[in-house]
Design a protein around this motif. Structure first.
Motif, PDB file in Angstrom:
ATOM      1  N   ASP A   1       3.776   7.677  -1.271  1.00  0.00           N
ATOM      2  CA  ASP A   1       2.566   8.480  -1.669  1.00  0.00           C
ATOM      3  C   ASP A   1       0.983   8.449  -1.322  1.00  0.00           C
ATOM      4  OD1 ASP A   1       5.218   9.993  -1.868  1.00  0.00           O
ATOM      5  OD2 ASP A   1       5.133   9.742  -3.910  1.00  0.00           O
ATOM      6  N   ASN A   2       0.539   7.126  -1.461  1.00  0.00           N
ATOM      7  CA  ASN A   2      -0.452   6.870  -1.294  1.00  0.00           C
ATOM      8  C   ASN A   2      -1.286   6.875  -0.078  1.00  0.00           C
ATOM      9  OD1 ASN A   2       0.178   6.376  -4.053  1.00  0.00           O
ATOM     10  ND2 ASN A   2       0.102   4.086  -3.670  1.00  0.00           N
ATOM     11  N   LEU A   3      -0.492   7.762   1.262  1.00  0.00           N
ATOM     12  CA  LEU A   3      -1.641   8.236   2.573  1.00  0.00           C
ATOM     13  C   LEU A   3      -2.393   9.155   2.256  1.00  0.00           C
ATOM     14  CD1 LEU A   3      -1.851   6.729   5.003  1.00  0.00           C
ATOM     15  CD2 LEU A   3      -0.220   7.828   5.966  1.00  0.00           C
ATOM     16  N   HIS A   4      -3.637   8.942   2.117  1.00  0.00           N
ATOM     17  CA  HIS A   4      -4.853  10.015   2.617  1.00  0.00           C
ATOM     18  C   HIS A   4      -4.878  10.738   4.081  1.00  0.00           C
ATOM     19  CE1 HIS A   4      -4.889  10.791  -1.787  1.00  0.00           C
ATOM     20  NE2 HIS A   4      -5.041   8.897  -1.872  1.00  0.00           N
ATOM     21  N   ASP A   5      -5.140  11.449   5.046  1.00  0.00           N
ATOM     22  CA  ASP A   5      -5.663  12.087   5.977  1.00  0.00           C
ATOM     23  C   ASP A   5      -6.709  11.133   6.450  1.00  0.00           C
ATOM     24  OD1 ASP A   5      -3.072  13.383   6.718  1.00  0.00           O
ATOM     25  OD2 ASP A   5      -4.270  15.777   5.859  1.00  0.00           O
ATOM     26  N   ASP A   6      -7.846  11.186   5.369  1.00  0.00           N
ATOM     27  CA  ASP A   6      -9.013  10.529   5.250  1.00  0.00           C
ATOM     28  C   ASP A   6      -9.065   9.223   6.671  1.00  0.00           C
ATOM     29  OD1 ASP A   6     -10.535  12.720   5.619  1.00  0.00           O
ATOM     30  OD2 ASP A   6     -10.979  12.710   3.492  1.00  0.00           O
ATOM     31  N   THR A   7      -8.505   8.177   5.188  1.00  0.00           N
ATOM     32  CA  THR A   7      -8.153   6.684   5.440  1.00  0.00           C
ATOM     33  C   THR A   7      -6.749   6.588   6.659  1.00  0.00           C
ATOM     34  OG1 THR A   7      -7.713   6.848   2.731  1.00  0.00           O
ATOM     35  CG2 THR A   7      -6.648   4.930   4.299  1.00  0.00           C
TER      36      THR A   7
ATOM     37  N   HIS B   1       0.920  -1.143  -0.076  1.00  0.00           N
ATOM     38  CA  HIS B   1       0.000   0.167   0.077  1.00  0.00           C
ATOM     39  C   HIS B   1       0.738   0.417   0.240  1.00  0.00           C
ATOM     40  CE1 HIS B   1      -4.224  -2.006   1.557  1.00  0.00           C
ATOM     41  NE2 HIS B   1      -2.555  -2.916   1.662  1.00  0.00           N
TER      42      HIS B   1
ATOM     43  N   ARG C   1       1.278   9.174  10.813  1.00  0.00           N
ATOM     44  CA  ARG C   1       2.133   9.305   9.342  1.00  0.00           C
ATOM     45  C   ARG C   1       3.209  10.087  10.452  1.00  0.00           C
ATOM     46  NH1 ARG C   1       0.306  11.438   4.590  1.00  0.00           N
ATOM     47  NH2 ARG C   1      -1.531  11.756   5.344  1.00  0.00           N
TER      48      ARG C   1
END
Length: 586
Positions: free
Chosen positions: A518-524, A487, A565
């Motif tokens: 680079d694919n980690l979003h805050d919502d996730t 991921h 993060r």
């Protein structure tokens, strides 16, 4: 589990004690009121008794004085008295002597007619002589004659206190006619007899009575009164508020002792009859009842305390023990067992509580075993879930190495694949050493390094020596690293970084797995964080949740995973494992 509330201020024991007080206080209040009322009534009756005694004595004394005054007037106008006053000069010696003897006998009769009379004297200024009941002396003291003549005109009463004697005078003619006195009759009252009669008014210890004349400033006491009390009595009857009152009564403190002062004014004598009695003597009969009442109050208090203690031992203490045991169960102590030595309701409650705890222990054991079986099935599921994509990629890499005749790399690849699949497919044990788990994860990373050649840089920390041999759940670290590859780093063409670090703390080991994906979003990230903190079951089971649940089953609620993060920009996963000395067997 429902939590037991803290014991409130108004618990059952408090309510029972308050109920007892609500019953006892009105009863005690009524008893106190009845006692106070009875004491007040007795006080009034005793006080009125003193008033009655004073009034009776003064009335009797006035009646006796009025009788003597009436006899005085009769003697003044007696024929023998008039003869000796008017024609004594014309009488021969024998007649004069007989007349004087007759007058003397009548004076003697007057003297003996009352115990209050000490002597009776007749003064005849015209003859320059006197006749006395007690002696044959005929000398007339000028000062005494002057007192008798001025008594009624100066003081408005025939009673005069002169030369430590109380005199009752009668003169003719009366001073209002402003004529020269032709005859004066003086009755000397017996001071000793008056004192004796005053002493009969009150037989109470330390009491006394006295006549007080404010105009002539004389006092006749019963012989027992002391100066401080006499001064207080004079001040008492001299108060302006008693000026127009015929009688009065009040409590007065003299040198720290409370006395009941009673007085009655005699208009005839222009004198106050005063009586003082110590209040503790007047209310002496009440002291016994007051003592009995306070003894009853003390006994009531002891009964209330004893009853409260009995309630405490019988109800509150067993109930508190039961509540304390419930709190221990609430905190997770399931080894609690309580006993009651009396065959009552609490015995039944205690037995049922013990049965409940035993049943709860049994249910928890069953649930715990079920969770272990679930964990074992999850592990087997993990073992059986070999990612086909990972398998295909591994074989493609191996095929490429064979075609390139890179036999050394192909041999390493096959060695790592062999170790990897051997570790995954091993059965019969659920726990391995941390060193073995790390070695398996490194084999996995070596395989991935051949796949992502020069695309991903791996930074491995060293395992602390103390933790190398600690027992850990099998396959807890490799799925986390696999998650970072799949991921976070799989789409990285270059510059990928993966860090695995180990850190010792006071009571646990911290393992950090961090990537720069680079694919980690805050919502996730927020959703993943909340799901890990939630105690509700997760609908979708992933490697992260499986590992988190297995670690908590092994080490407890405060251990497991946390996500955030990292400083590299990608996901940072922290794993907390218990210190090796804590032996948590699954």
């Amino acid at each position: 589990m429902l939590k037991l509330n803290a014991v409130r201020p108004f618990n059952i024991f408090s309510k029972l004690v308050i109920a007892l007080l609500l019953v006892m206080i009105p009863i005690y209040g009524i008893s106190l009121y009845m006692n106070q009322t009875a004491e007040e009534n007795v006080h009034n009756e005793l006080s009125q008794s003193v008033v009655s005694s004073v009034h009776f004595y003064l009335s009797s004394f006035e009646a006796e004085m009025q009788r003597l005054m009436r006899l005085n007037k009769e003697l003044i106008f007696d024929d023998e008295f008039q003869k000796i006053r008017t024609i004594s000069d014309a009488m021969d010696d024998y007649t004069r002597s007989q007349t004087i003897l007759s007058v003397k006998n009548k004076l003697h009769l007057l003297k003996t007619s009352s115990s209050f009379v000490d002597d009776v004297k007749v003064y005849i200024p015209a003859l320059a002589r006197g006749i006395f009941a007690n002696s044959f002396d005929n000398h007339i003291p000028d000062d005494e004659l002057g007192v008798l003549q001025k008594s009624l005109s100066q003081y408005g009463t025939p009673f005069t206190f002169w030369n430590n004697r109380l005199l009752l005078s009668e003169v003719y003619p009366l001073p209002m006619y402003h004529l020269e006195t032709s005859i004066a009759l003086g009755v000397v009252l017996s001071k000793e007899q008056i004192q004796h009669s005053l002493a009969q008014i009150s037989q109470v210890k330390d009491s006394g009575a006295s006549f007080i004349n404010l105009k002539q400033k004389w006092i006749v006491t019963d012989g027992k009164s002391n100066e401080p009390i006499l001064s207080a009595l004079k001040e008492f009857v001299s108060e302006p508020r008693f000026k127009d009152k015929a009688s009065g009564q009040e409590s007065v403190t003299v040198r720290g002792v409370k006395y009941l002062f009673t007085f009655e004014y005699s208009k005839l004598l222009d004198t106050y009859l005063t009586v003082y009695v110590p209040e503790d003597q007047v209310l002496g009969p009440l002291g016994k009842y007051r003592t009995l009442f306070w003894l009853l109050s003390l006994m009531s208090t002891v009964v209330i305390i004893a009853f409260s203690y009995w309630i405490f031992r019988l109800i509150h203490q067993p109930l508190r023990r039961l509540i304390t045991s419930f709190r221990k169960v609430e905190k997770g102590d399931l080894q609690v067992e309580i006993h009651h030595h009396h065959q009552d309701e609490f015995y039944y409650l205690y037995e049922q509580f013990n049965a409940m705890v035993r049943q709860l222990n049994l249910l928890i054991q069953e649930v715990y075993e079920e969770r272990i079986r679930s964990q074992q099935s999850e592990l087997k599921q993990l073992q059986s879930q070999i990612n086909p994509h990972f398998l295909y990629n591994s074989f493609f890499i191996l095929q490429g190495l064979v075609r390139m005749n890179d036999n050394l790399s192909a041999e390493k690849m096959m060695q790592h694949l062999g170790d990897y699949f051997q570790f995954i497919t091993r059965t019969g044990t659920e726990m391995v050493t941390l060193e073995q788990e790390v070695s398996h994860a490194q084999s996995y990373m070596e395989i991935q390094s051949m796949r992502f050649f020069r695309q991903i840089e791996v930074d491995w920390g060293s395992v602390p020596e103390l933790y190398k041999t600690m027992q850990v759940p099998r396959l807890f670290l490799q799925p986390i690293i696999e998650n970072a590859y799949v991921h976070g780093l799989e789409d990285k063409a270059e510059g990928g970084r993966l860090i695995v670090q180990f850190a010792e703390n006071n009571d646990y080991l911290q393992i950090v797995v961090e990537d720069n994906g680079d694919n980690l979003h805050d919502d996730t990230l927020a959703s993943l964080h909340n799901q890990l903190r939630s105690k509700q079951p997760v609908k979708e089971s992933t490697a992260i949740f499986n590992v988190h649940r297995r670690l908590q089953l092994k080490y407890g609620e405060k251990y497991g995973l946390s996500v955030s993060r990292g400083i590299l920009g990608g996901m940072r996963i922290e794993l907390k494992l218990a210190y090796p000395k804590e032996d948590h067997d699954v």
